[in-house]
Design a protein around this motif. Structure first.
Motif, PDB file in Angstrom:
ATOM      1  N   PRO A 180      23.730  64.468  56.067  1.00 25.22           N
ATOM      2  CA  PRO A 180      23.757  63.452  55.009  1.00 25.22           C
ATOM      3  C   PRO A 180      24.399  62.154  55.486  1.00 25.22           C
ATOM      4  O   PRO A 180      25.389  62.164  56.203  1.00 25.22           O
ATOM      5  CB  PRO A 180      24.600  64.118  53.910  1.00 25.22           C
ATOM      6  CG  PRO A 180      24.509  65.581  54.188  1.00 25.22           C
ATOM      7  CD  PRO A 180      24.406  65.718  55.663  1.00 25.22           C
ATOM      8  N   VAL A 181      23.787  61.040  55.092  1.00 21.62           N
ATOM      9  CA  VAL A 181      24.346  59.715  55.369  1.00 21.62           C
ATOM     10  C   VAL A 181      24.613  59.054  54.023  1.00 21.62           C
ATOM     11  O   VAL A 181      23.686  58.863  53.225  1.00 21.62           O
ATOM     12  CB  VAL A 181      23.394  58.851  56.207  1.00 21.62           C
ATOM     13  CG1 VAL A 181      24.013  57.480  56.459  1.00 21.62           C
ATOM     14  CG2 VAL A 181      23.067  59.531  57.525  1.00 21.62           C
ATOM     15  N   ASP A 231      34.820  59.839  61.247  1.00 25.34           N
ATOM     16  CA  ASP A 231      34.013  61.054  61.113  1.00 25.34           C
ATOM     17  C   ASP A 231      34.942  62.267  61.100  1.00 25.34           C
ATOM     18  O   ASP A 231      35.723  62.470  62.022  1.00 25.34           O
ATOM     19  CB  ASP A 231      33.025  61.167  62.270  1.00 25.34           C
ATOM     20  CG  ASP A 231      31.876  62.105  61.965  1.00 25.34           C
ATOM     21  OD1 ASP A 231      32.158  63.216  61.469  1.00 25.34           O
ATOM     22  OD2 ASP A 231      30.715  61.728  62.198  1.00 25.34           O
ATOM     23  N   SER A 232      34.860  63.049  60.039  1.00 23.23           N
ATOM     24  CA  SER A 232      35.718  64.231  59.916  1.00 23.23           C
ATOM     25  C   SER A 232      35.225  65.401  60.751  1.00 23.23           C
ATOM     26  O   SER A 232      35.943  66.397  60.916  1.00 23.23           O
ATOM     27  CB  SER A 232      35.806  64.662  58.447  1.00 23.23           C
ATOM     28  OG  SER A 232      34.522  64.983  57.943  1.00 23.23           O
ATOM     29  N   MET A 278      19.671  62.457  52.382  1.00 22.44           N
ATOM     30  CA  MET A 278      19.756  63.849  52.818  1.00 22.44           C
ATOM     31  C   MET A 278      18.801  64.126  53.977  1.00 22.44           C
ATOM     32  O   MET A 278      17.801  63.419  54.155  1.00 22.44           O
ATOM     33  CB  MET A 278      19.421  64.781  51.651  1.00 22.44           C
ATOM     34  CG  MET A 278      20.421  64.737  50.511  1.00 22.44           C
ATOM     35  SD  MET A 278      22.078  65.236  51.023  1.00 22.44           S
ATOM     36  CE  MET A 278      21.790  66.926  51.546  1.00 22.44           C
ATOM     37  N   PRO A 279      19.100  65.157  54.777  1.00 23.19           N
ATOM     38  CA  PRO A 279      18.150  65.567  55.823  1.00 23.19           C
ATOM     39  C   PRO A 279      16.798  65.932  55.218  1.00 23.19           C
ATOM     40  O   PRO A 279      16.726  66.423  54.087  1.00 23.19           O
ATOM     41  CB  PRO A 279      18.829  66.792  56.456  1.00 23.19           C
ATOM     42  CG  PRO A 279      20.276  66.613  56.158  1.00 23.19           C
ATOM     43  CD  PRO A 279      20.341  65.943  54.828  1.00 23.19           C
ATOM     44  N   PRO A 312      28.991  64.778  55.873  1.00 22.61           N
ATOM     45  CA  PRO A 312      28.234  63.527  55.823  1.00 22.61           C
ATOM     46  C   PRO A 312      28.829  62.435  56.698  1.00 22.61           C
ATOM     47  O   PRO A 312      29.997  62.485  57.089  1.00 22.61           O
ATOM     48  CB  PRO A 312      28.319  63.131  54.346  1.00 22.61           C
ATOM     49  CG  PRO A 312      29.618  63.711  53.883  1.00 22.61           C
ATOM     50  CD  PRO A 312      29.805  64.984  54.659  1.00 22.61           C
ATOM     51  N   VAL A 313      28.004  61.442  57.002  1.00 21.73           N
ATOM     52  CA  VAL A 313      28.442  60.204  57.635  1.00 21.73           C
ATOM     53  C   VAL A 313      28.620  59.176  56.518  1.00 21.73           C
ATOM     54  O   VAL A 313      27.739  59.019  55.674  1.00 21.73           O
ATOM     55  CB  VAL A 313      27.409  59.696  58.659  1.00 21.73           C
ATOM     56  CG1 VAL A 313      27.867  58.366  59.262  1.00 21.73           C
ATOM     57  CG2 VAL A 313      27.200  60.724  59.753  1.00 21.73           C
ATOM     58  N   PHE A 314      29.748  58.470  56.531  1.00 25.15           N
ATOM     59  CA  PHE A 314      30.027  57.484  55.489  1.00 25.15           C
ATOM     60  C   PHE A 314      29.867  56.071  56.059  1.00 25.15           C
ATOM     61  O   PHE A 314      30.464  55.731  57.081  1.00 25.15           O
ATOM     62  CB  PHE A 314      31.439  57.657  54.937  1.00 25.15           C
ATOM     63  CG  PHE A 314      31.608  58.881  54.080  1.00 25.15           C
ATOM     64  CD1 PHE A 314      31.326  58.833  52.727  1.00 25.15           C
ATOM     65  CD2 PHE A 314      32.032  60.074  54.636  1.00 25.15           C
ATOM     66  CE1 PHE A 314      31.478  59.962  51.932  1.00 25.15           C
ATOM     67  CE2 PHE A 314      32.189  61.212  53.866  1.00 25.15           C
ATOM     68  CZ  PHE A 314      31.910  61.154  52.501  1.00 25.15           C
TER      69      PHE A 314
END
Length: 822
Positions: free
Chosen positions: A224-225, A245-246, A294-295, A276-278
């Motif tokens: 997810p982005v 990025d976590s 979403m993918p 996700p990427v924020f």
């Protein structure tokens, strides 16, 4: 295709048995765009016609329907065989037929993102050149065709044209008001879902209106982005921040990136993971909004192991009822669309779902009659919010990397779709469902409407704050007018009574003081006081075995305070005294204590023993009694903090009874400190009194001698032992009696001269001091002039706040009006 887990087995078998396209080897029925079945012979003729690439005319109207259906199937086949659907370009020759029922069939070419078709020769022959040369030629023709739609102004192509600049400015003011009022406005969340290669990321890019080129650089979305759009009037151009990025430790810091560099940066983080990427997107022409890409879903028939995992992730993200679902799917006839089946369990009436059907122009050019076209539009929009979108192919898209040309092309695609629909005499009631502009307008309208609904709540809070400020001004004014010595005296008297009542309850016994917080075990008590052991005058410690039955110290491991803790202390003192040993006696002590008898000039052993016992008892017990007084004072003084907590808790428990600033005793720290100081002084006074009374227990040796020889007529056997042993034994015996008598009497005197005055005389001392204060003394203790000055400052600040709130209400009303007008 993309089934929810709730889909039945029969439905799955039915889908598997449905042919994806017609075949010349398998003689299957061909259906038109309206769903009507075409004779098999017609299908065969059509197949033969396509193989020979003939342009001969046909006279039967059914042949046109077959052509449309076959073109649909061929396009679907080509789309499925392409990884992204964005690079394939094809054309087919069209034929013209005479007669009232015949029409020319459109040439179909499948372009990137939106499946756009080339406007190349409507009647002609297929090109025999190479695929790449053919693609470049078609792209050039595509761009030339689009350029025919001239842009009148930037406002027509701007992605924020739907919302005027003043609306964004008004929105920024509304956000500021909300922050000032500690009101959180939740940003709407839009989740984009769709199959891989159906143009989901292209729709996101077109919605933003900036050439991010996420498809060309990043490929299919694997995680997810999340784009957090933030309204920020300071940025004329978007400021893009990739948040830490976590998941990937290489990207553990926020990074500001150029818009053109974003795809490459996203590609580095595009790994298969649920995290996700924020991306933070700050821009003056943006409403606070969250876009979640979403993918892409994978057809379960492809056997991809990630298919179920991606589907479950998508289902999880669309489950929250506050999220808007943007379902992106390639444009097809209504019976072939599948995403609504996946969404229905989570949004049964599709109230929060918007559908975007891509590759629209490719599909439109397959229709030959207004009847079939309007039936298609009606079937896809009935009870569902579906929009028809055509977006640039990757080949076309790569030619326009600047913002303005990219936005122009998006607008031109919309105009071309509308033009093609107009040529087929479509029902114009569907015009507001055509194009990325219409889709963007719909989503922005939903966002705008949600924020517009919050405006009354913010205004109500603003007015409530203004009304409360007015009430506070009135309260402060009344307090200033009523502030005087009589009011302070009543306040002082009430505080003293409440304080002394709580102290009395703590001494008598109550659990209101929260024993888990303020209670102390015996070890806690000693550590808090600072004396861990009992000491004699010689400096030797008396080891205490608190848990031993011989020592008999109750509640040594329990948390206590107040009267029960004082009781435990006295029991501990008595046990320590009972275990105090008789000190060693030197020969010098014996000789000095014996002296000369008055008649016989012989040493009086009884007198010597009595004198030694009395001295040793004082030497052992006096330090213990002093420690007892010190420990008792400490126990009683700590009751002040417990009493304050109890009084505060009682005040907080009085719901609905607001205390004015003047009546809030906690702000008069100088006065409360004075009361506490009176209490501490009284504790020290009674401790000293009890200690002095205890010192009377150490009688003169003559009194002890008379008691044991005359009153008790005790005799001591001198025997044949030496004088030292006789005196020592006699002194030890007398010491034990004196020790036990003094320890018992000390306990009684601490009860009588320490505890009892705390329960009786304390009231007289503290209340008497406050009652006999003059008005000037009372005003000084309450710092009256400081209180008056503070109240006047509070009133001035409140009046300034009221003026600010009046101005804010006017500004907010203006901002709300501008925001509410589109």
């Amino acid at each position: 295709m993309f089934k929810s887990k709730s889909k039945g087995k029969k439905e799955k078998e039915k889908e598997k048995s449905t042919p994806a396209r017609t075949s010349s080897k398998k003689k299957m029925a061909v259906t038109s765009t309206t769903g009507e079945e075409i004779p098999k012979s017609s299908s065969k003729e059509h197949t033969e016609k396509k193989k020979s690439d003939s342009t001969e005319n046909t006279s039967a109207g059914a042949t046109d329907a077959v052509s449309a259906s076959s073109s649909d199937d061929i396009s679907e086949k080509k789309t499925k065989s392409s990884s992204s659907g964005d690079a394939a370009v094809s054309s087919s020759s069209s034929s013209k037929s005479a007669g009232p029922t015949s029409a020319s069939s459109s040439s179909a070419s499948s372009m990137a993102g939106g499946g756009n078709t080339s406007r190349s020769k409507r009647s002609g022959h297929s090109s025999s050149s190479s695929s790449s040369h053919h693609s470049m030629k078609d792209v050039t023709m595509e761009v030339t065709e689009l350029d025919a739609y001239k842009v009148a102004s930037d406002a027509e192509t701007s992605p924020h044209a739907y919302l005027p600049t003043k609306v964004y400015e008004a929105y920024d003011q509304i956000q500021n008001f909300a922050r000032d009022l500690n009101t959180q406005i939740e940003a709407p969340e839009i989740v984009l879902i769709g199959a891989q290669g159906h143009g989901k990321s292209s729709v996101l890019e077109a919605f933003l209106g900036f050439p991010i080129n996420m498809v060309g650089n990043g490929g299919c979305t694997k995680r997810p982005v999340i784009f957090n759009l933030n309204n920020n009037v300071d940025y004329e151009q978007p400021k893009v921040i990739l948040k830490r990025d976590s998941i990937l430790t290489d990207f553990d810091q926020d990074v500001v990136v150029k818009l053109t560099d974003l795809p490459a940066q996203l590609k580095k983080r595009n790994v298969a993971t649920e995290g996700p990427v924020f991306v933070q997107f700050e821009y003056k022409h943006a409403l606070n909004l969250q876009l979640i890409d979403m993918p892409g879903l994978i057809d379960e028939n492809q056997g991809d192991l990630m298919a179920d995992e991606i589907r479950m992730a998508v289902e999880e993200w669309i489950t929250p009822p506050h999220r808007i679902i943007l379902a992106v799917e390639q444009c097809q006839s209504a019976d072939k669309l599948r995403l609504h089946q996946l969404i229905k369990p989570f949004d049964p009436d599709f109230a929060r779902t918007v559908f975007a059907l891509t590759h629209f122009n490719d599909h439109v050019r397959r229709f030959t009659s207004a009847r079939d076209l309007n039936r298609f539009l009606q079937q896809n929009t009935h009870e569902l919010k579906r929009f028809f979108v055509t977006l640039p192919s990757l080949a076309v898209r790569s030619r326009f990397t600047e913002v303005r040309p990219f936005q122009e092309k998006l607008w031109q695609y919309v105009q071309r779709d509308l033009d093609d629909l107009e040529k087929l005499a479509y029902n114009k009631t569907y015009a507001d469902r055509v194009g990325i502009v219409a889709l963007r307008k719909h989503l922005l309208h939903q966002t705008w409407y949600r924020y517009k609904a919050v405006v009354p709540r913010i205004l109500a809070q603003l007015r409530a704050k203004r009304a409360q400020t007015q009430r506070d001004i009135a309260t402060v004014t009344a307090e200033l007018e009523g502030l005087g010595s009589s009011r302070l005296r009543a306040l002082a008297s009430k505080y003293v009574v409440d304080f002394l009542q709580v102290i009395e309850q703590l001494l008598s016994g109550t659990s209101e003081g929260n024993v888990s917080v303020h209670g102390q075990t015996l070890a806690d008590e000693k550590a808090d006081h600072g004396d861990a052991e009992w000491y004699t005058s010689s400096g030797g410690a008396v080891p205490v075995e608190a848990g031993s039955d011989k020592w008999d110290i109750p509640y040594w491991s329990n948390r206590l305070y107040g009267g029960q803790q004082f009781e435990r202390l006295l029991r501990e003192f008595k046990a320590v005294a009972a275990h105090a040993e008789f000190p060693d006696i030197s020969v010098d002590d014996q000789a000095t204590a014996a002296g000369m008898g008055k008649l016989s000039n012989a040493p009086d052993h009884a007198w010597a023993a009595t004198d030694l016992a009395q001295q040793k008892a004082r030497e052992v017990l006096n330090p213990l009694i002093e420690q007892l007084a010190s420990r008792a004072s400490h126990l009683f003084k700590r009751l002040v903090s417990i009493a304050q907590r109890i009084m505060e808790s009682r005040q907080q428990a009085k719901e609905g009874q607001q205390v004015s600033n003047v009546d809030d005793i906690t702000q008069y720290t100088y006065f409360t400190y004075h009361v506490q100081n009176l209490y501490d002084e009284f504790v020290d006074q009674v401790a000293k009194q009890a200690l002095n009374k205890c010192m009377d227990e150490f009688y003169a040796p003559r009194t002890i001698y008379w008691e044991i020889t005359k009153l008790e007529q005790r005799t001591f056997d001198s025997g044949s032992g030496d004088e030292g042993t006789v005196v020592t034994d006699m002194a030890k015996s007398i010491f034990l009696d004196v020790r036990d008598r003094i320890a018992g009497n000390v306990v009684l005197k601490f009860y009588n001269f320490f505890l009892v005055p705390m329960q009786t005389d304390l009231w007289k001392v503290v209340q008497g001091d406050i009652t006999h204060m003059s008005d000037d003394q009372l005003e000084q203790k309450f710092s009256l002039q400081t209180t008056i000055q503070n109240l006047e400052n509070d009133r001035n600040n409140l009046e300034d706040t009221l003026l600010e709130l009046d101005d804010q209400e006017l500004l907010f009303g203006k901002a709300a009006k501008e925001f509410g007008q589109l």
